[in-house]
Design an enzyme around this catalytic site. Structure first.
Site, PDB file in Angstrom:
ATOM      1  N   MET A 136     -91.001  32.811 -55.360  1.00  0.00           N
ATOM      2  CA  MET A 136     -91.814  33.775 -56.119  1.00  0.00           C
ATOM      3  C   MET A 136     -92.926  33.081 -56.911  1.00  0.00           C
ATOM      4  O   MET A 136     -94.076  33.538 -56.905  1.00  0.00           O
ATOM      5  CB  MET A 136     -90.902  34.569 -57.071  1.00  0.00           C
TER       6      MET A 136
ATOM      7  N   SER B  60     -87.850  25.580 -67.392  1.00  0.00           N
ATOM      8  CA  SER B  60     -87.286  26.895 -67.678  1.00  0.00           C
ATOM      9  C   SER B  60     -86.909  26.962 -69.151  1.00  0.00           C
ATOM     10  O   SER B  60     -86.579  25.941 -69.763  1.00  0.00           O
ATOM     11  CB  SER B  60     -86.041  27.091 -66.826  1.00  0.00           C
ATOM     12  N   SER B  61     -86.891  28.176 -69.678  1.00  0.00           N
ATOM     13  CA  SER B  61     -86.528  28.336 -71.093  1.00  0.00           C
ATOM     14  C   SER B  61     -85.051  28.005 -71.336  1.00  0.00           C
ATOM     15  O   SER B  61     -84.631  27.866 -72.483  1.00  0.00           O
ATOM     16  CB  SER B  61     -86.822  29.761 -71.561  1.00  0.00           C
ATOM     17  N   CYS B  62     -84.259  27.856 -70.268  1.00  0.00           N
ATOM     18  CA  CYS B  62     -82.838  27.538 -70.476  1.00  0.00           C
ATOM     19  C   CYS B  62     -82.614  26.077 -70.842  1.00  0.00           C
ATOM     20  O   CYS B  62     -81.485  25.662 -71.066  1.00  0.00           O
ATOM     21  CB  CYS B  62     -81.994  27.935 -69.281  1.00  0.00           C
TER      22      CYS B  62
ATOM     23  N   TYR C  77     -78.389  23.480 -64.465  1.00  0.00           N
ATOM     24  CA  TYR C  77     -79.822  23.665 -64.176  1.00  0.00           C
ATOM     25  C   TYR C  77     -80.648  23.114 -65.335  1.00  0.00           C
ATOM     26  O   TYR C  77     -81.663  22.439 -65.132  1.00  0.00           O
ATOM     27  CB  TYR C  77     -80.071  25.167 -64.000  1.00  0.00           C
TER      28      TYR C  77
ATOM     29  N   LYS D 230     -83.587  20.211 -65.357  1.00  0.00           N
ATOM     30  CA  LYS D 230     -84.963  20.493 -65.801  1.00  0.00           C
ATOM     31  C   LYS D 230     -85.357  19.598 -66.977  1.00  0.00           C
ATOM     32  O   LYS D 230     -86.516  19.191 -67.087  1.00  0.00           O
ATOM     33  CB  LYS D 230     -85.107  21.975 -66.154  1.00  0.00           C
TER      34      LYS D 230
ATOM     35  N   HIS E  95     -81.876  37.153 -60.418  1.00  0.00           N
ATOM     36  CA  HIS E  95     -82.009  37.358 -61.867  1.00  0.00           C
ATOM     37  C   HIS E  95     -81.892  38.855 -62.169  1.00  0.00           C
ATOM     38  O   HIS E  95     -81.843  39.686 -61.276  1.00  0.00           O
ATOM     39  CB  HIS E  95     -83.350  36.818 -62.350  1.00  0.00           C
TER      40      HIS E  95
HETATM   41  O1  GFB Z   1     -81.543  37.091 -65.363  1.00  0.00           O
HETATM   42  P1  GFB Z   1     -80.207  36.518 -65.625  1.00  0.00           P
HETATM   43  O2  GFB Z   1     -79.320  36.318 -64.464  1.00  0.00           O
HETATM   44  O3  GFB Z   1     -80.410  35.129 -66.354  1.00  0.00           O
HETATM   45  O4  GFB Z   1     -79.399  37.463 -66.655  1.00  0.00           O
HETATM   46  P2  GFB Z   1     -80.280  34.412 -67.787  1.00  0.00           P
HETATM   47  C1  GFB Z   1     -79.977  37.911 -67.840  1.00  0.00           C
HETATM   48  C2  GFB Z   1     -79.025  38.871 -68.529  1.00  0.00           C
HETATM   49  O5  GFB Z   1     -78.941  40.086 -67.750  1.00  0.00           O
HETATM   50  C3  GFB Z   1     -77.589  38.380 -68.689  1.00  0.00           C
HETATM   51  C4  GFB Z   1     -77.591  40.455 -67.577  1.00  0.00           C
HETATM   52  O6  GFB Z   1     -77.092  38.796 -69.948  1.00  0.00           O
HETATM   53  C5  GFB Z   1     -76.861  39.111 -67.560  1.00  0.00           C
HETATM   54  O7  GFB Z   1     -75.470  39.296 -67.805  1.00  0.00           O
HETATM   55  N1  GFB Z   1     -77.420  41.266 -66.372  1.00  0.00           N
HETATM   56  C6  GFB Z   1     -77.064  42.562 -66.345  1.00  0.00           C
HETATM   57  C7  GFB Z   1     -77.573  40.858 -65.093  1.00  0.00           C
HETATM   58  N2  GFB Z   1     -76.940  42.997 -65.105  1.00  0.00           N
HETATM   59  C8  GFB Z   1     -77.255  41.965 -64.285  1.00  0.00           C
HETATM   60  C9  GFB Z   1     -77.304  41.823 -62.863  1.00  0.00           C
HETATM   61  O8  GFB Z   1     -77.024  42.737 -62.090  1.00  0.00           O
HETATM   62  N3  GFB Z   1     -77.707  40.598 -62.400  1.00  0.00           N
HETATM   63  C10 GFB Z   1     -78.024  39.561 -63.230  1.00  0.00           C
HETATM   64  N4  GFB Z   1     -78.428  38.391 -62.696  1.00  0.00           N
HETATM   65  N5  GFB Z   1     -77.951  39.682 -64.575  1.00  0.00           N
HETATM   66  C11 GFB Z   1     -80.954  32.453 -66.281  1.00  0.00           C
HETATM   67  C12 GFB Z   1     -80.427  31.092 -65.986  1.00  0.00           C
HETATM   68  O9  GFB Z   1     -80.234  32.902 -67.335  1.00  0.00           O
HETATM   69  O10 GFB Z   1     -82.300  32.451 -66.679  1.00  0.00           O
HETATM   70  C13 GFB Z   1     -81.337  30.342 -65.119  1.00  0.00           C
HETATM   71  O11 GFB Z   1     -79.120  31.204 -65.468  1.00  0.00           O
HETATM   72  C14 GFB Z   1     -82.782  30.447 -65.538  1.00  0.00           C
HETATM   73  O12 GFB Z   1     -80.920  29.019 -65.114  1.00  0.00           O
HETATM   74  C15 GFB Z   1     -83.178  31.873 -65.807  1.00  0.00           C
HETATM   75  O13 GFB Z   1     -82.990  29.673 -66.687  1.00  0.00           O
HETATM   76  C16 GFB Z   1     -84.583  31.994 -66.327  1.00  0.00           C
HETATM   77  O14 GFB Z   1     -81.477  34.703 -68.602  1.00  0.00           O
HETATM   78  O15 GFB Z   1     -78.974  34.681 -68.445  1.00  0.00           O
END
Ligand code: GFB
Length: 310
Positions: A18, A109-111, A138, A142, A181
């Site tokens: 992306m 990444s912000s993580c 990750y 980074k 995500h």
């Molecule tokens: O986008 P996400 O997977 O990444 O999840 P992070 C963000 C929030 O959305 C978390 C919630 O609190 C998830 O529990 N969420 C709710 C969901 N429903 C869903 C769903 O169906 N799918 C997903 N994926 N999340 C990532 C890092 O963290 O951020 C990476 O793991 C990277 O390493 C990325 O840094 C930018 O913001 O939690």
């Protein structure tokens, strides 16, 4: 200070992802020669990366290639997220040095920041506290990439810089339910629930975490801005400056998709970091600002999803 991209060979590593796709779209208006490597080149393979650099002699490199994914992918495949990202970044950064590249931009990444960093998170919060466990693998990779750029500046005088994007979304996103995500996941869930006439869609976690989201085209614009105007050791946050609770994001996406059912929460799934908004003062002071508002950006992402999957 101004670095000129026009007329230069610019290698976008990770052009199928992306972020890479958005960079290729943005660079098209810079009058430079955009270079991409074929799918067969495994960026984890040092010899393959060196050979590609020898044959193509890029002058500018953007490291947008990475093993990426959402909270579940990060948490369940820690070795891939650590090993693949370490190898990809080390191989590209070292090849760029060996081939005398004039400029390199590494994307993190912000993580990378501590789980409980003071908010909005400033660049100098790096390494001041423990990481969020779901994505520490990750994050460590980074952080190593940032350190590589800093060390190559110090020891070899390379003009290598780093940018830390916030949570991104937009055209070309990954919609895989397990790997994606939250934004693409909710676009898919809401679209599927609407098509099936379901009464509810399920959001992972409690819905209370706060996240900052930015459209990937804004990130690509910020990257070009940094290549042209920034040359220093410190990494730079690139964000939208706007945060939203996951529950509100889910309702917003449901509204844009046209799903009128209930939004439910599965608290057995992890929330991850409770809050993650970055301080954007460095970019603002240099004169850059994002342009795409969340609602418009989500509508654009939905259009991409519908064009590809419906
Ligand atoms: O986008 P996400 O997977 O990444 O999840 P992070 C963000 C929030 O959305 C978390 C919630 O609190 C998830 O529990 N969420 C709710 C969901 N429903 C869903 C769903 O169906 N799918 C997903 N994926 N999340 C990532 C890092 O963290 O951020 C990476 O793991 C990277 O390493 C990325 O840094 C930018 O913001 O939690």
């Amino acid at each position: 200070m101004s670095f000129v991209l026009a007329g230069k060979r610019v290698y976008v590593a990770g052009h199928r992802g992306m972020v890479g796709q958005a960079l290729v779209r943005r660079l098209a208006s810079e009058d430079c020669e955009i270079q991409t490597a074929p799918r067969e080149i495994d960026l984890r393979d040092q010899a393959a990366v060196r050979t590609w650099f020898s044959a193509n002699a890029p002058e500018v490199v953007i490291v947008a290639a990475a093993r990426v994914g959402g909270i579940k992918a990060n948490d369940s495949r820690p070795a891939e997220f650590l090993y693949d990202n370490l190898m990809i970044e080390a191989n590209i950064i070292e090849a760029a040095r060996q081939h005398g590249c004039r400029k390199l931009l590494f994307l993190g990444s912000s993580c990378i920041y501590p789980r409980m960093a003071p908010q909005p998170i400033r660049e100098d919060s790096l390494l001041t506290g423990p990481l969020e466990p779901t994505n520490q693998w990750y994050a460590v990779a980074k952080i190593a990439g940032i350190m590589l750029c800093q060390s190559y500046r110090r020891q070899y005088g390379c003009d290598f810089i780093s940018a830390m994007p916030t949570n991104l979304y937009g055209p070309g996103d990954n919609y895989d339910p397990d790997g994606s995500h939250v934004v693409p996941a909710l676009i898919r869930k809401a679209s599927t629930a609407k098509a099936n006439g379901d009464a509810a869609l399920t959001v992972w976690g409690t819905g209370t975490p706060l996240r900052e989201f930015m459209h990937v085209s804004d990130l690509a614009d910020g990257c070009v801005f940094l290549l042209e105007h920034y040359s220093a050791e410190g990494h730079v946050n690139v964000g939208s400056g706007r945060e939203i609770a996951i529950a509100d994001l889910a309702r917003l996406i449901a509204g844009i998709v046209g799903f009128a059912g209930r939004v439910e929460f599965d608290a057995s799934k992890p929330d991850g970091t409770p809050r993650k908004i970055m301080d954007g003062t460095m970019m603002a002071d240099m004169g850059w600002a994002p342009r795409i508002d969340l609602r418009d950006g989500l509508a654009d992402a939905l259009e991409d999803y519908r064009a590809r999957f419906e």
